[in-house]
Design a protein around this motif. Sequence first.
Motif, short mmCIF file in Angstrom:
data_model
loop_
_atom_site.label_atom_id
_atom_site.label_comp_id
_atom_site.label_asym_id
_atom_site.label_seq_id
_atom_site.Cartn_x
_atom_site.Cartn_y
_atom_site.Cartn_z
N GLU A 103 -80.64 75.27 73.50
CA GLU A 103 -79.52 74.37 73.75
C GLU A 103 -78.21 74.88 73.18
O GLU A 103 -77.17 74.79 73.83
N SER A 104 -78.22 75.43 71.94
CA SER A 104 -76.98 75.85 71.30
C SER A 104 -76.76 77.36 71.31
O SER A 104 -75.70 77.82 70.91
N ASN A 105 -77.79 78.12 71.73
CA ASN A 105 -77.73 79.59 71.76
C ASN A 105 -77.53 80.21 70.37
O ASN A 105 -77.11 81.36 70.25
N GLU A 106 -77.86 79.47 69.31
CA GLU A 106 -77.78 80.03 67.96
C GLU A 106 -79.04 80.84 67.66
O GLU A 106 -80.13 80.51 68.13
N LYS A 107 -78.88 81.88 66.83
CA LYS A 107 -80.01 82.69 66.41
C LYS A 107 -80.77 81.95 65.31
O LYS A 107 -80.18 81.38 64.39
N ALA A 108 -82.10 82.00 65.41
CA ALA A 108 -82.93 81.25 64.48
C ALA A 108 -84.24 81.98 64.24
O ALA A 108 -84.62 82.87 65.02
N VAL A 109 -84.92 81.58 63.15
CA VAL A 109 -86.26 82.11 62.86
C VAL A 109 -87.33 81.06 63.13
O VAL A 109 -88.51 81.37 63.23
N ILE A 110 -86.93 79.78 63.24
CA ILE A 110 -87.84 78.69 63.58
C ILE A 110 -87.15 77.81 64.60
O ILE A 110 -86.00 77.41 64.41
N VAL A 111 -87.85 77.50 65.69
CA VAL A 111 -87.33 76.60 66.72
C VAL A 111 -88.40 75.55 67.00
O VAL A 111 -89.54 75.89 67.32
N GLN A 112 -88.02 74.28 66.87
CA GLN A 112 -88.94 73.17 67.13
C GLN A 112 -88.35 72.28 68.22
O GLN A 112 -87.25 71.75 68.08
N ARG A 113 -89.10 72.13 69.30
CA ARG A 113 -88.67 71.27 70.41
C ARG A 113 -89.63 70.09 70.50
O ARG A 113 -90.84 70.26 70.49
N THR A 114 -89.06 68.89 70.58
CA THR A 114 -89.86 67.65 70.58
C THR A 114 -89.41 66.78 71.74
O THR A 114 -88.20 66.59 71.94
N LEU A 136 -86.78 60.99 74.90
CA LEU A 136 -85.94 61.50 73.82
C LEU A 136 -86.27 62.97 73.61
O LEU A 136 -87.39 63.32 73.25
N ASP A 137 -85.30 63.84 73.87
CA ASP A 137 -85.45 65.29 73.68
C ASP A 137 -84.67 65.72 72.45
O ASP A 137 -83.49 65.36 72.29
N GLU A 138 -85.34 66.50 71.58
CA GLU A 138 -84.71 67.00 70.37
C GLU A 138 -85.04 68.47 70.19
O GLU A 138 -86.12 68.93 70.59
N GLU A 139 -84.11 69.19 69.61
CA GLU A 139 -84.34 70.58 69.25
C GLU A 139 -83.79 70.81 67.84
O GLU A 139 -82.63 70.50 67.56
N LYS A 140 -84.66 71.33 66.97
CA LYS A 140 -84.28 71.63 65.59
C LYS A 140 -84.56 73.11 65.32
O LYS A 140 -85.56 73.65 65.81
N PRO A 158 -86.65 72.65 56.28
CA PRO A 158 -85.22 72.26 56.31
C PRO A 158 -84.57 72.65 57.63
O PRO A 158 -83.72 73.54 57.70
N LEU A 159 -84.96 71.97 58.70
CA LEU A 159 -84.47 72.29 60.03
C LEU A 159 -83.18 71.53 60.32
O LEU A 159 -82.96 70.42 59.83
N THR A 160 -82.35 72.12 61.16
CA THR A 160 -81.07 71.53 61.56
C THR A 160 -81.17 71.09 63.02
O THR A 160 -81.59 71.87 63.89
N THR A 161 -80.77 69.84 63.30
CA THR A 161 -80.80 69.32 64.67
C THR A 161 -79.61 69.87 65.45
O THR A 161 -78.46 69.67 65.06
#
Length: 398
Positions: free
Chosen positions: A110-121, A225-229, A186-189
């Motif tokens: 969704e945000s195209n940010e680089k990450a080491v953990i991605v959680q989609r709910t 409800l779609d979320e990505e952290k 400590p995930l960021t939405t």
Amino acid sequence: MSVHDQAAVEVLSRVALAADGAVLGLALAYIAVRSIIKFKTTSSALTKVKNAPYVTVSDLRSVISGPSDQDTCAGSSSSDEKLVVVRGVVETKSGGNGNWKKQNVLVSHESNEKAVIVQRTQTCIYNEWRGFFGWTSDVRSLFSRHWKEQETSSLRTVPFILVDGGMWPQSDFLVVNLEGSRHPLPLTTVYHNLQPISASPYTFLQAFFGHEYPLSPHINLVGLLDEEKILPVGKEITAVGLVSMKNGTPEVTACNDLPLFLTNMSKAKMVMELTFRTKVLFWSGIVVGSLATGILGYAVVRNWNKLKEWRQRRQIQQQNDAEETNETEADLPAEEDGGADVPEGQLCVICLMRRSAFVPCGHLVCCPRCALSVERDLTSKCPVCRQTIRSSVRIYES
């Protein structure tokens, strides 16, 4: 408050106050015991976090090689593991100078940010129909409110490390091992969207062709409800765990005795939060335990008094029955003459004494005492005709 909620509250209040509050007292005692257990666990975790050294990634090697007299976590697999609190910046393994295979960084959808953990709910929010009789759904909702949501979640991770911020190239790093950890991350939405949905035949077609909607004739979808952290690269976090050397590289793993593994807080904030938790658990255990003791004591006294009153009433009833029996038997005239001068056909069929007549059938078959015992039977019936009798009358031959 709806009618169903009022009925549920009334049922729960009656159950809680059953046996003069004994059920409520036991429930409060259980809560108090759980609070004390959690207090001990949190207090132990607070002591360990306080005693653990708070270091940067570059200071880890000196801490690992030095002596340690601090507390260790239960389940520690090696005596070389030491509990430390390390503050560092998230980086992928390829960001260090080790001999690792190139690791691809994750990119947020969704945000195209680089990450080491991605959680989609994805959470399906829906209502249930009440069915044909209108009560099945209400009973389920009373005991299982979470049935109103259905959640599907996916978690993707890549191996990552912690490094000191502002230093490049990175010569010191800490490998983070997430295996066996069930601690919160400590995930960021970065994405949060609630999409209202009206159930229609088209919804069924969507579900039939692959969309993960709950399918049931008793379910009506309300929304999705779609979320990505994510845990982004470059974020500064704190690791609280066991550090040991693996192939010459420091590695941190989670400690099951601690409530945290990776967190946004510093050591001072963690100590403050754990201190607040211990105080709340301690005083809640004392207050709830005192309340439970008072309620259980009151319930025991009340039930003991009721038991004594019931025993006294039973003894009085037995004494009254015995006195009534003795008075009735005393009122009966004694059979002095026995059955010697009476013809055999006119004697009691039970004790061979003079007889009394039963009312209303009039059969003359028993003496007064035997007739009285027959009258007191639960099913008082004449021995001859089996008709229910009301009383008996002594017969005198003049």
